[in-house]
Design a protein around this motif. Sequence first.
Motif: not given
Length: 270
Positions: A34-62
């Motif tokens: 299961t995956c929830r997606e937040l695409d910041l390319t178009y300034e989607t708001a972030l949650p206040a905090q991520f929970e320690a029990g799951g995973w976070l994938v953070l991706c960006a270009p160089v």
Amino acid sequence: MEQQNSEPVWLVGFSPTRASWRVGQAVARGLGSTCRELDLTYETALPAQFEAGGWLVLCAPVYGGHVAPVALDRMAAFRGGGVRTVVVVTYGNRAYDGALTELADFCRQHGCRVVGAAAFVGEHSYSVAAHPVAAGRPDAADLARAEQWGREVAQRPAEELEASQLADRGWQPEVMGAFRQHVQQALASGRTVPPTPAVDAAFCTHCGTCVTLCPTRAIAAGHEEQTQADRCIRCCACVKGCPSGARTYDTPFSEALSTYFATPRQPDLW
């Protein structure tokens, strides 16, 4: 048969030309079902905090050896809450320099435990038909490797990585020197690096695709033949996405990159 991890996964990223996002999605598929997606390319708001029990994938270009500054700006408000984090950068086959270290440091400063890191090749923003630079990357093999690596990360002990480990494994000083000399000679001969893409008004249909694709709102609806230089980050999403080919970006970097960095690099994984 490998068992799919059931822990929740967040995918957060900035990706104007979608290369980083596609790799991030593949890694996320490998990490969990299961995956929830937040695409910041178009300034989607972030949650206040991520929970320690799951995973976070953070991706960006160089961009120019660094994580895209706009990406870091838009991620600035998040708090990791100790979440296990996988950082992913994509770069145009030249080098990612210290970008992966930069992103890992950023995540740690925001409360994340970085337990996986990867650098994948994506088609360079300045790649054009005459001078292709990693054209078509990430390809099917890249995405399959990203998903498989996600599964590997999910199954191994979640040991935190040191950011200092994440140096560019493919750095080529002599090639880099020749590349820079090529660009300097081109600039000395009168070539320029335009502040924005050029637009051929004869081909522009004012369809608005570029307005939708621009991550910094540098193009206004109804004025698609113009680009605000103070907002443009030269990601070339508008160039690659223009259905009529009205937008182009002519820079001496394209020829130099295609000449000196034609050999395909493979993913670096930690």
